[in-house]
Write a protein that holds these residues in place. Structure first.
Motif, PDB file in Angstrom:
ATOM      1  N   PHE A 110      43.570  31.755  81.812  1.00  0.00           N
ATOM      2  CA  PHE A 110      43.952  31.475  80.432  1.00  0.00           C
ATOM      3  C   PHE A 110      44.244  32.783  79.708  1.00  0.00           C
ATOM      4  O   PHE A 110      43.407  33.702  79.722  1.00  0.00           O
ATOM      5  CB  PHE A 110      42.823  30.723  79.702  1.00  0.00           C
ATOM      6  CG  PHE A 110      42.610  29.324  80.204  1.00  0.00           C
ATOM      7  CD1 PHE A 110      41.912  29.087  81.380  1.00  0.00           C
ATOM      8  CD2 PHE A 110      43.123  28.237  79.508  1.00  0.00           C
ATOM      9  CE1 PHE A 110      41.725  27.793  81.864  1.00  0.00           C
ATOM     10  CE2 PHE A 110      42.939  26.938  79.976  1.00  0.00           C
ATOM     11  CZ  PHE A 110      42.242  26.720  81.153  1.00  0.00           C
ATOM     12  N   VAL A 111      45.420  32.854  79.106  1.00  0.00           N
ATOM     13  CA  VAL A 111      45.775  33.990  78.254  1.00  0.00           C
ATOM     14  C   VAL A 111      45.798  33.461  76.827  1.00  0.00           C
ATOM     15  O   VAL A 111      46.673  32.675  76.458  1.00  0.00           O
ATOM     16  CB  VAL A 111      47.160  34.567  78.619  1.00  0.00           C
ATOM     17  CG1 VAL A 111      47.530  35.710  77.679  1.00  0.00           C
ATOM     18  CG2 VAL A 111      47.193  35.022  80.080  1.00  0.00           C
ATOM     19  N   ARG A 112      44.806  33.858  76.049  1.00  0.00           N
ATOM     20  CA  ARG A 112      44.734  33.360  74.670  1.00  0.00           C
ATOM     21  C   ARG A 112      45.324  34.399  73.727  1.00  0.00           C
ATOM     22  O   ARG A 112      44.718  35.444  73.486  1.00  0.00           O
ATOM     23  CB  ARG A 112      43.301  33.041  74.262  1.00  0.00           C
ATOM     24  CG  ARG A 112      43.247  32.336  72.889  1.00  0.00           C
ATOM     25  CD  ARG A 112      41.836  32.052  72.400  1.00  0.00           C
ATOM     26  NE  ARG A 112      41.022  31.258  73.297  1.00  0.00           N
ATOM     27  CZ  ARG A 112      41.175  29.963  73.532  1.00  0.00           C
ATOM     28  NH1 ARG A 112      42.143  29.291  72.918  1.00  0.00           N
ATOM     29  NH2 ARG A 112      40.373  29.326  74.367  1.00  0.00           N
ATOM     30  N   THR A 113      46.514  34.094  73.218  1.00  0.00           N
ATOM     31  CA  THR A 113      47.118  34.984  72.235  1.00  0.00           C
ATOM     32  C   THR A 113      46.416  34.797  70.893  1.00  0.00           C
ATOM     33  O   THR A 113      45.780  33.761  70.647  1.00  0.00           O
ATOM     34  CB  THR A 113      48.625  34.706  72.092  1.00  0.00           C
ATOM     35  OG1 THR A 113      48.804  33.367  71.602  1.00  0.00           O
ATOM     36  CG2 THR A 113      49.333  34.862  73.433  1.00  0.00           C
ATOM     37  N   SER A 114      46.531  35.783  70.036  1.00  0.00           N
ATOM     38  CA  SER A 114      45.789  35.762  68.776  1.00  0.00           C
ATOM     39  C   SER A 114      46.747  35.772  67.591  1.00  0.00           C
ATOM     40  O   SER A 114      47.582  36.679  67.461  1.00  0.00           O
ATOM     41  CB  SER A 114      44.853  36.973  68.722  1.00  0.00           C
ATOM     42  OG  SER A 114      43.943  36.834  67.664  1.00  0.00           O
ATOM     43  N   GLY A 115      46.597  34.761  66.731  1.00  0.00           N
ATOM     44  CA  GLY A 115      47.490  34.602  65.584  1.00  0.00           C
ATOM     45  C   GLY A 115      48.089  33.215  65.625  1.00  0.00           C
ATOM     46  O   GLY A 115      48.369  32.684  66.705  1.00  0.00           O
ATOM     47  N   CYS A 116      48.244  32.608  64.450  1.00  0.00           N
ATOM     48  CA  CYS A 116      48.794  31.249  64.387  1.00  0.00           C
ATOM     49  C   CYS A 116      49.510  31.073  63.053  1.00  0.00           C
ATOM     50  O   CYS A 116      49.105  31.642  62.041  1.00  0.00           O
ATOM     51  CB  CYS A 116      47.679  30.212  64.529  1.00  0.00           C
ATOM     52  SG  CYS A 116      48.304  28.519  64.650  1.00  0.00           S
ATOM     53  N   ASN A 117      50.577  30.287  63.078  1.00  0.00           N
ATOM     54  CA  ASN A 117      51.326  30.011  61.847  1.00  0.00           C
ATOM     55  C   ASN A 117      50.780  28.799  61.107  1.00  0.00           C
ATOM     56  O   ASN A 117      51.300  28.435  60.060  1.00  0.00           O
ATOM     57  CB  ASN A 117      52.814  29.815  62.165  1.00  0.00           C
ATOM     58  CG  ASN A 117      53.045  28.675  63.150  1.00  0.00           C
ATOM     59  OD1 ASN A 117      52.128  28.242  63.844  1.00  0.00           O
ATOM     60  ND2 ASN A 117      54.269  28.186  63.206  1.00  0.00           N
ATOM     61  N   LEU A 118      49.739  28.160  61.656  1.00  0.00           N
ATOM     62  CA  LEU A 118      49.103  27.025  60.993  1.00  0.00           C
ATOM     63  C   LEU A 118      47.647  27.358  60.675  1.00  0.00           C
ATOM     64  O   LEU A 118      47.123  28.383  61.116  1.00  0.00           O
ATOM     65  CB  LEU A 118      49.176  25.774  61.885  1.00  0.00           C
ATOM     66  CG  LEU A 118      50.583  25.282  62.261  1.00  0.00           C
ATOM     67  CD1 LEU A 118      50.495  24.018  63.097  1.00  0.00           C
ATOM     68  CD2 LEU A 118      51.446  25.044  61.028  1.00  0.00           C
ATOM     69  N   ARG A 119      47.001  26.456  59.937  1.00  0.00           N
ATOM     70  CA  ARG A 119      45.583  26.635  59.591  1.00  0.00           C
ATOM     71  C   ARG A 119      44.882  25.283  59.609  1.00  0.00           C
ATOM     72  O   ARG A 119      44.364  24.825  58.589  1.00  0.00           O
ATOM     73  CB  ARG A 119      45.442  27.274  58.193  1.00  0.00           C
ATOM     74  CG  ARG A 119      45.813  28.737  58.100  1.00  0.00           C
ATOM     75  CD  ARG A 119      44.836  29.630  58.846  1.00  0.00           C
ATOM     76  NE  ARG A 119      45.164  31.043  58.736  1.00  0.00           N
ATOM     77  CZ  ARG A 119      46.007  31.700  59.512  1.00  0.00           C
ATOM     78  NH1 ARG A 119      46.670  31.066  60.468  1.00  0.00           N
ATOM     79  NH2 ARG A 119      46.208  32.992  59.356  1.00  0.00           N
ATOM     80  N   CYS A 120      44.854  24.631  60.762  1.00  0.00           N
ATOM     81  CA  CYS A 120      44.166  23.340  60.852  1.00  0.00           C
ATOM     82  C   CYS A 120      42.696  23.531  60.463  1.00  0.00           C
ATOM     83  O   CYS A 120      42.044  24.451  60.959  1.00  0.00           O
ATOM     84  CB  CYS A 120      44.243  22.807  62.274  1.00  0.00           C
ATOM     85  SG  CYS A 120      45.928  22.757  62.928  1.00  0.00           S
ATOM     86  N   TRP A 121      42.172  22.640  59.656  1.00  0.00           N
ATOM     87  CA  TRP A 121      40.790  22.832  59.177  1.00  0.00           C
ATOM     88  C   TRP A 121      39.796  22.701  60.317  1.00  0.00           C
ATOM     89  O   TRP A 121      38.716  23.288  60.303  1.00  0.00           O
ATOM     90  CB  TRP A 121      40.453  21.851  58.053  1.00  0.00           C
ATOM     91  CG  TRP A 121      40.373  20.418  58.479  1.00  0.00           C
ATOM     92  CD1 TRP A 121      41.374  19.488  58.443  1.00  0.00           C
ATOM     93  CD2 TRP A 121      39.231  19.740  59.032  1.00  0.00           C
ATOM     94  NE1 TRP A 121      40.941  18.289  58.934  1.00  0.00           N
ATOM     95  CE2 TRP A 121      39.628  18.411  59.299  1.00  0.00           C
ATOM     96  CE3 TRP A 121      37.924  20.111  59.320  1.00  0.00           C
ATOM     97  CZ2 TRP A 121      38.772  17.463  59.852  1.00  0.00           C
ATOM     98  CZ3 TRP A 121      37.051  19.166  59.876  1.00  0.00           C
ATOM     99  CH2 TRP A 121      37.469  17.872  60.132  1.00  0.00           C
ATOM    100  N   PHE A 122      40.175  21.930  61.377  1.00  0.00           N
ATOM    101  CA  PHE A 122      39.232  21.678  62.467  1.00  0.00           C
ATOM    102  C   PHE A 122      39.417  22.649  63.635  1.00  0.00           C
ATOM    103  O   PHE A 122      38.825  22.447  64.698  1.00  0.00           O
ATOM    104  CB  PHE A 122      39.384  20.240  62.977  1.00  0.00           C
ATOM    105  CG  PHE A 122      40.803  19.848  63.328  1.00  0.00           C
ATOM    106  CD1 PHE A 122      41.444  20.366  64.438  1.00  0.00           C
ATOM    107  CD2 PHE A 122      41.499  18.958  62.526  1.00  0.00           C
ATOM    108  CE1 PHE A 122      42.738  20.003  64.765  1.00  0.00           C
ATOM    109  CE2 PHE A 122      42.805  18.584  62.830  1.00  0.00           C
ATOM    110  CZ  PHE A 122      43.423  19.111  63.950  1.00  0.00           C
TER     111      PHE A 122
END
Ligand code: SF4
Length: 229
Positions: free
Chosen positions: A24-36
């Motif tokens: 698994f390569v987990r990149t860091s950063g997201c254009n969303l902000r799901c509360w969960f």
């Protein structure tokens, strides 16, 4: 460069490749902000260093698995994902990209694992007004989801926490074309066995009635909600 939160070897716990040993390569950063969101360290509070594509390839190559999962955060916000996936393919890797389906890139991929975010994801009361607005403007991009689905094998994973959420999935699917029922997966929302079992108590019957797949989060049962798994 790609910001990376973690690279680890584990067993895929969700979707049609459940049980498959994978890097698994987990990149860091997201254009969303799901509360969960259960990977806040890769979205709300992104952490990790900038990695070059050769550095990531070197790290991935230390593990024996043929299967590589690019996850996040949102891996598709990094243009270098195209170069990374081309290099992984050249090394014979099977590539899964886990994405919310809001950004289109010409990445190489064997399995698009798309988790479109429903209205239940909006972070009202959890984020600033600006992020609530941004989230709602960005989260619903069915035309991009459609494009990804048509490129190779795919699965649609919908995170649901109520019957209302499940009904919204039916509405969502009306907008998409050519989807296969066996590729539609209903995933219970939860980060503990107790939460998942509670959701499954109604969701399994709902899936039986509608012919969709129940997509439990097996890694929670195997490892708990633990980083690096
Ligand atoms: S899209 Fe995924 S990574 Fe981004 S905030 Fe939502 S759950 Fe978290």
């Amino acid at each position: 460069m790609i910001r990376v939160s973690e690279i680890f070897h584990s067993v895929q716990g969700e979707g049609k490749l459940t049980g498959t040993p994978s890097v698994f390569v987990r990149t860091s950063g997201c254009n969303l902000r799901c509360w969960f969101c259960d990977t806040r360290y890769a979205s709300w509070e992104p952490e990790g260093d900038q990695w070059s594509v050769p550095q990531i390839i070197d790290q991935v190559s230390k593990f024996p698995s043929k299967h590589v999962v690019l996850t996040g955060g949102e891996p598709m916000i990094f243009a270098e994902i195209c170069e990374l996936t081309a290099e992984l393919r050249a090394r014979g890797k099977h590539i899964t990209i886990e994405t919310a389906g809001t950004v289109d890139l010409d990445a190489e991929c064997d399995l698009w694992s798309i988790s479109p975010k429903l209205s239940n994801s909006t972070p009202i009361g959890f984020a600033t007004d600006e992020w609530v607005r941004n989230h709602d403007l960005r989260r619903h991009q069915p035309e991009i989801v459609q494009q990804l689905m048509e490129r190779s094998d795919y699965q649609l994973k919908f995170v649901v926490g109520s019957i209302l959420d499940a009904e919204e999935v039916l509405e969502y699917l009306h907008v998409l074309q050519g989807w296969d029922r066996s590729n539609v997966m209903m995933m219970p929302r939860g980060t503990t066995q107790e939460e998942l079992l509670l959701q499954n108590s109604w969701l399994a019957n709902w899936c039986r009635e509608h012919g969709f797949r129940l997509c439990d989060r097996q890694h929670i049962y195997w490892f708990g909600n633990t980083r690096g798994t």
